[in-house]
Write an enzyme that holds these catalytic residues in place. Sequence first.
Site, PDB file in Angstrom:
ATOM      1  N   SER A  30       0.715  -1.233   0.032  1.00  0.00           N
ATOM      2  CA  SER A  30      -0.088   0.264   0.271  1.00  0.00           C
ATOM      3  C   SER A  30       1.375   0.935   0.053  1.00  0.00           C
ATOM      4  O   SER A  30       1.692   1.443  -0.678  1.00  0.00           O
ATOM      5  CB  SER A  30      -1.111  -0.189   1.432  1.00  0.00           C
TER       6      SER A  30
ATOM      7  N   ASP B 183      -9.605  -4.844  -5.214  1.00  0.00           N
ATOM      8  CA  ASP B 183      -8.913  -3.027  -4.607  1.00  0.00           C
ATOM      9  C   ASP B 183      -9.279  -2.187  -5.609  1.00  0.00           C
ATOM     10  O   ASP B 183      -9.431  -2.796  -7.474  1.00  0.00           O
ATOM     11  CB  ASP B 183      -7.372  -3.617  -4.679  1.00  0.00           C
TER      12      ASP B 183
ATOM     13  N   HIS C 184      -7.773  -5.373  -1.254  1.00  0.00           N
ATOM     14  CA  HIS C 184      -6.628  -4.771  -0.245  1.00  0.00           C
ATOM     15  C   HIS C 184      -6.165  -4.914   0.647  1.00  0.00           C
ATOM     16  O   HIS C 184      -6.752  -5.011   2.421  1.00  0.00           O
ATOM     17  CB  HIS C 184      -6.647  -3.094  -0.618  1.00  0.00           C
TER      18      HIS C 184
END
Length: 326
Positions: A168, A265, A297
């Site tokens: 991320s 995601d 995610h």
Amino acid sequence: MAMDSSSTKPAIAHDISPYLIEYLDGTIERQGTERVPPGFDPRTRVTSKDIVITPETGVSARIYRPTVTSTANKKLPLVLYLHGGAFVIASPALPYYHNFCNSLVGSTNAVLVSVDYRRAPEHPLPAAFDDTWAAIQWVAAHAAGDGPEGWLNEEVVDYNRLFLAGDSAGATMVHHITSQIGGSGLDKRVSIEGIILIHPYFWGRDPVGSESTDPRREMVDRWWLYVCPSDKGCDDPLINPFADGCPGVDQVICERMLVLVADNDVLKDRGRLYYDAISKKREKGKVEFYVTQGKDHVFHIFDPGCDEAIELRRKLGGIQNRNIYY
């Protein structure tokens, strides 16, 4: 002071759910603040400890090393890991990340440095980027065997096999680090064998792929504009690798690359766009793209025991063991 009619708390200034709520009096309610201590993990037989990288800023890291540190005089790869959390939450001591790093080190037999960079809004961007750049410089200072941290000076670490990995927001910073190394002099001290981008947090003003119909797009816009209220908005070069002023993908210096996305995601098409651009600059076999179907995610952090998370860790171990394809 203005008060919510339904509670005794101050009125809300910024609601960045599910991560953080900032109130008008400056107080902050933040998720992901749980911490577990370092030490020996009997499940993976990995030992960890916390160290300070930059005393002036308080930036620290948690270092992990496996019980079996070398075989047949073969030195171990070193992983610099940058956790996710949208630049506002999480740390290496968060149980999710601590357990993930223990599992990764135990299964790949690598030494790992997980960086505890500063977070917004107390430390607005680019503080986190500055901290991660300081971390790679700190790691490189050990390559000659005389750095400040004994665990990294030991003969088990191979500084020609350095990997930068992150998920991320951490993956976003990995891109920036590796695109700045050329010309900095660091490439003379360490060799970046590979970078691993797990569900990278790239974004932009104009929708890409399925983003145009995804209701989560407004939420991602709101998150980014909170942590980086620049005049460039979602096309700030810190978040958009194709924006003006962002180091280009052709400046990323590493031998190999692994880009992973999750099928559910909202960020998946940005990861694909990045892979498509960078794969045009590299030889076949030097970059791999992998999609986990039916997952969202950073699922591997929250559900580490699922089959897909185990496969993801196997992918990470594959690139570290110079076997990028399966």
